[in-house]
Enzyme design. Structure first.
Site, PDB file in Angstrom:
ATOM      1  N   CYS A  14      -2.099  82.519  74.756  1.00 36.01           N
ATOM      2  CA  CYS A  14      -3.231  82.199  74.049  1.00 36.01           C
ATOM      3  C   CYS A  14      -4.432  81.600  74.756  1.00 36.01           C
ATOM      4  CB  CYS A  14      -3.001  81.770  72.421  1.00 36.01           C
ATOM      5  SG  CYS A  14      -2.131  83.152  71.342  1.00 36.01           S
ATOM      6  N   THR A  73      -4.075  90.097  70.306  1.00 38.62           N
ATOM      7  CA  THR A  73      -5.253  89.527  70.697  1.00 38.62           C
ATOM      8  C   THR A  73      -5.837  90.214  71.661  1.00 38.62           C
ATOM      9  OG1 THR A  73      -4.472  87.246  70.112  1.00 38.62           O
ATOM     10  CG2 THR A  73      -6.247  87.138  71.305  1.00 38.62           C
ATOM     11  N   ARG A  98      16.741  92.979  74.980  1.00 39.14           N
ATOM     12  CA  ARG A  98      16.139  92.212  73.794  1.00 39.14           C
ATOM     13  C   ARG A  98      16.384  92.800  72.521  1.00 39.14           C
ATOM     14  NH1 ARG A  98      14.496  87.708  71.284  1.00 39.14           N
ATOM     15  NH2 ARG A  98      12.478  88.035  70.127  1.00 39.14           N
ATOM     16  N   VAL A 110       5.832  87.444  68.097  1.00 33.66           N
ATOM     17  CA  VAL A 110       4.946  87.742  67.164  1.00 33.66           C
ATOM     18  C   VAL A 110       5.639  88.596  66.186  1.00 33.66           C
ATOM     19  CG1 VAL A 110       2.874  88.885  66.425  1.00 33.66           C
ATOM     20  CG2 VAL A 110       2.916  87.302  68.296  1.00 33.66           C
ATOM     21  N   THR A 148      -0.970  91.011  75.232  1.00 35.03           N
ATOM     22  CA  THR A 148      -2.211  91.108  75.890  1.00 35.03           C
ATOM     23  C   THR A 148      -2.276  90.283  76.773  1.00 35.03           C
ATOM     24  OG1 THR A 148      -3.442  90.315  73.890  1.00 35.03           O
ATOM     25  CG2 THR A 148      -3.220  92.667  74.119  1.00 35.03           C
ATOM     26  N   ARG A 199       5.364  81.511  79.290  1.00 39.27           N
ATOM     27  CA  ARG A 199       4.350  82.445  79.457  1.00 39.27           C
ATOM     28  C   ARG A 199       3.226  81.675  79.942  1.00 39.27           C
ATOM     29  NH1 ARG A 199       3.774  85.815  74.180  1.00 39.27           N
ATOM     30  NH2 ARG A 199       4.541  83.622  73.142  1.00 39.27           N
TER      31      ARG A 199
END
Length: 427
Positions: free
Chosen positions: A262, A122, A35, A12, A87, A333
């Site tokens: 998600c 989220t 990263r 994101v 999250t 993920r």
């Protein structure tokens, strides 16, 4: 010109940092040194941002452009902070706000009077104002909506999707006061092609985001339950859906594994908040139970098919194709394919796992599962069973005859992309 700090440079945060970096001075911050080093070298292993785009904004001359850092001191002079940390849920499937709380603590150390903090992660409705902003107040000693302000604009990144990207989607925005809502809305509209939907409050924006994925989760759970029912009737679920889809208003959801950052996570956030308020969300919880059980069903079905063909399960050779949570992206993920691995290993199967997109090192680090190298020759041996778990483009032209012992082997197609006459089972 306002300076923007992006907290978190994952799926994101990085696309957001790059797009804002084209028009503003932007500092991208992440605690993961590897990263940041990778990105400073001009490469994004998530493939959400093209290397050319990343490099162009990193090398941009003048007051605008992007710089990246792991040093908290480098974000102290920003006026707008955008939080894009993950999250997740914990092992008990409860919301884990640890990344958000730690990010809020960091902001409390650097925020100045008049600054705006925008959360994109989220969450359940109320989390921004009830859980995150009090942390900033406590660490900074400043008062929310007096000394600093907040907004919420939930991310809508769809990993691997090159059509519905950050700049082409419509984005929800909100603010802690009407004036801040206008400022947040105007900020995002400087990079978006299709505009925004300005919500009336932060809670409305939070709720809108979390139900987007809960709705999809429930729709898929319905067809997954149909697959469980039709399996008992010896009916092909995909054929049923195709037939029903001939009606103009039928939604053609397909059965499958429901993982990812998600759809497989967000319903737990909504359910958690509902239960905290004294309401047990039966529909949301039941949908999650169905979807979480699909990997168990697939593994059991494959074993039953093998037994029917007279195969010995213990030490049988099984090839699992795909380990990412969806097709044509490297995102692992919350992938549910690992649950299939666990089930088949308990049966005593010897698994080879191949995915041309996933990093073997990342899969080992996250799940302790060994996978074949991306350039491995999957035709080096014959398998008693082959399970197609993810519909990567590379799997659409498989030479099944070279992978199997002909009719003696079992081929199970979770995604329904292989010729029906070539498989022994599918969802």
């Amino acid at each position: 010109m306002k300076k923007i700090a992006i907290i978190g440079l994952g799926y994101v945060g990085l696309p957001l940092a790059v797009e804002f970096g084209r028009k503003y001075p932007v500092i991208g911050f992440d605690i993961n040194q590897a990263r940041v080093a990778e990105l400073n070298a001009g490469h994004d292993h998530t493939l959400e941002t093209e290397d050319d785009d990343l490099q162009s904004v990193l090398n941009q001359k003048g007051p605008i452009g992007l710089s990246l850092s792991t040093n908290i001191d480098d974000i102290k002079d920003a006026q707008i902070y955008i939080v894009t940390v993950p999250t997740p849920i914990d092992k008990y499937k409860r919301p884990d706000l640890t990344p958000l709380i730690k990010a809020s603590e960091t902001l409390g150390k650097v925020i100045s009077k008049g600054d705006i903090v925008i959360y994109e992660s989220t969450v359940y409705p109320g989390a921004t104002e009830e859980d995150c902003l009090p942390v900033i107040e406590k660490v900074s000693g400043m008062k929310f909506n007096v000394d600093f302000f907040a907004g919420y604009s939930p991310e809508r990144i769809n990993p691997g999707d090159k059509i519905n990207t950050l700049t082409t989607i419509k984005k929800i925005t909100s603010g802690s006061t009407p004036e801040i809502a206008d400022k947040v809305d105007a900020l995002y509209n400087t990079i978006l092609l299709n505009g925004t939907h300005k919500a009336s409050s932060i809670k409305v924006a939070e709720a809108a985001k979390v139900i987007e994925n809960a709705q999809r989760d429930l729709n898929i759970s319905f067809v997954n339950e149909l697959a469980l029912i039709f399996d008992r009737m010896n009916i092909d679920t995909n054929e049923v859906i195709d037939a029903a889809g001939s009606k103009w208003n039928f939604l053609k959801y397909r059965p499958g594994l429901v993982g990812g950052h998600c759809i497989g996570v967000d319903p737990y956030y909504l359910a958690f908040k509902a239960e905290a308020l004294g309401y047990y969300p039966e529909v949301i919880r039941s949908g999650r139970r169905v979807n979480d059980d699909m990997a168990h069903f697939v593994a059991g079905k494959v074993v039953k098919l093998m037994i029917k063909k007279g195969l010995t399960i213990l030490n049988s050779k099984v090839l699992l194709l795909g380990v990412t949570f969806k097709e044509n992206c490297p995102d692992i993920r919350n992938t549910k394919t690992v649950d299939i691995v666990d089930e088949l290993q308990e049966f005593g199967c010897q698994l080879d796992i191949y995915d041309p997109w996933a990093s073997p090192e990342e899969v080992m680090h996250e799940y302790g599962i060994k996978t074949m190298e991306k350039n491995a020759n999957i035709y080096a041996k014959k398998y008693d069973a082959v399970i197609l778990a993810v519909s990567h483009e590379q799997f659409k032209d498989l030479d099944l005859d070279r992978l199997t012992n002909g009719n003696k082997s079992v081929i199970f197609d979770i995604k329904g992309i292989l010729p029906k006459d070539k498989v022994d089972g599918r969802l």
